[in-house]
Design a protein around this motif. Structure first.
Motif, PDB file in Angstrom:
ATOM      1  N   GLU A 150       0.829  -1.209   0.000  1.00  0.00           N
ATOM      2  CA  GLU A 150       0.000   0.000   0.000  1.00  0.00           C
ATOM      3  C   GLU A 150       0.862   1.257   0.000  1.00  0.00           C
ATOM      4  O   GLU A 150       0.525   2.252  -0.643  1.00  0.00           O
ATOM      5  N   THR A 151       2.001   1.220   0.685  1.00  0.00           N
ATOM      6  CA  THR A 151       2.930   2.352   0.680  1.00  0.00           C
ATOM      7  C   THR A 151       3.489   2.558  -0.719  1.00  0.00           C
ATOM      8  O   THR A 151       3.574   3.683  -1.215  1.00  0.00           O
ATOM      9  N   THR A 152       3.866   1.456  -1.351  1.00  0.00           N
ATOM     10  CA  THR A 152       4.445   1.518  -2.699  1.00  0.00           C
ATOM     11  C   THR A 152       3.486   2.162  -3.692  1.00  0.00           C
ATOM     12  O   THR A 152       3.852   3.089  -4.418  1.00  0.00           O
ATOM     13  N   VAL A 153       2.238   1.676  -3.740  1.00  0.00           N
ATOM     14  CA  VAL A 153       1.303   2.194  -4.753  1.00  0.00           C
ATOM     15  C   VAL A 153       0.910   3.646  -4.479  1.00  0.00           C
ATOM     16  O   VAL A 153       0.739   4.430  -5.415  1.00  0.00           O
ATOM     17  N   MET A 154       0.790   4.015  -3.205  1.00  0.00           N
ATOM     18  CA  MET A 154       0.457   5.411  -2.900  1.00  0.00           C
ATOM     19  C   MET A 154       1.619   6.329  -3.244  1.00  0.00           C
ATOM     20  O   MET A 154       1.420   7.422  -3.779  1.00  0.00           O
ATOM     21  N   LYS A 155       2.834   5.875  -2.966  1.00  0.00           N
ATOM     22  CA  LYS A 155       4.019   6.675  -3.270  1.00  0.00           C
ATOM     23  C   LYS A 155       4.159   6.895  -4.781  1.00  0.00           C
ATOM     24  O   LYS A 155       4.395   8.021  -5.240  1.00  0.00           O
TER      25      LYS A 155
END
Length: 192
Positions: free
Chosen positions: A42-47
């Motif tokens: 989730e951090t990856t896709v939001m970033k």
């Protein structure tokens, strides 16, 4: 009405958003979609979605509401778009008979007033058991190219799916229900 700018070259995202908004402007910023294996999916896709939207807000001369998204498949590790046939085969083999998660990060920026919202959607997808022969035949369609996890649920890839729990459109690459909620709440814009 403000300009709506889709920071993506994905034909699926363009088609999905065009169903609800007329005259969207497509601008695909040049970004490096780096994945850090230590980050949560989730951090990856939001970033990455934020980087796309932010770059579009800086590089594109037309102001308006910028929408960006990024999708990955997750099963023990993040799976983005396969680099080649062998990686695509390996991805599908590892997903066979298992339940994986699909994450899509969304970032919306109003480049006129600076309002920013970043969020994500998660959907569980259970695959049937796939034979090597089936995987090869699927890869011969070329549908796996440019798709996270090496499959497209909206095409021949639907034959792999046993069950889905969550937002179907999220698996296609743009969770429209969540997008509509964010646009309505923070940007006074409704898809319908």
């Amino acid at each position: 009405m403000k300009n709506i700018i889709l920071a993506s070259k994905s034909p699926r995202r363009i088609e999905m958003l065009s169903k609800y908004l007329e005259n969207i402007i497509v601008f695909s910023p040049d970004t490096n979609e780096r994945v850090n294996d230590l980050d949560l999916p989730e951090t990856t896709v939001m970033k990455i979605a934020f980087e796309k939207a932010w770059k579009a807000s800086c590089d594109f001369e037309i102001k308006g509401i910028i929408i960006a998204a990024d999708t990955v498949v997750f099963l023990h590790k993040i799976m983005g778009k396969p680099k080649d046939y062998e990686e695509a085969f390996s991805m599908l083999k590892s997903l066979s008979g298992k339940t994986h998660s699909v994450y899509t990060g969304i970032c919306i920026i109003d480049s006129e007033n600076g309002t920013k919202v970043v969020d994500y959607e998660k959907t569980f997808v259970e695959f049937n058991h796939l034979t090597d022969d089936f995987i090869r035949r699927y890869l011969e369609t070329g549908e796996h190219l440019d798709k996270a996890g090496a499959y497209g649920i909206q095409g021949f890839g639907e034959l792999m799916v046993k069950k889905i729990d969550g937002c179907y459109n999220n698996v296609k690459g743009l969770p429209l229900t969540k997008l509509n909620t964010i646009l309505t709440k923070h940007f006074s814009l409704k898809l319908l």
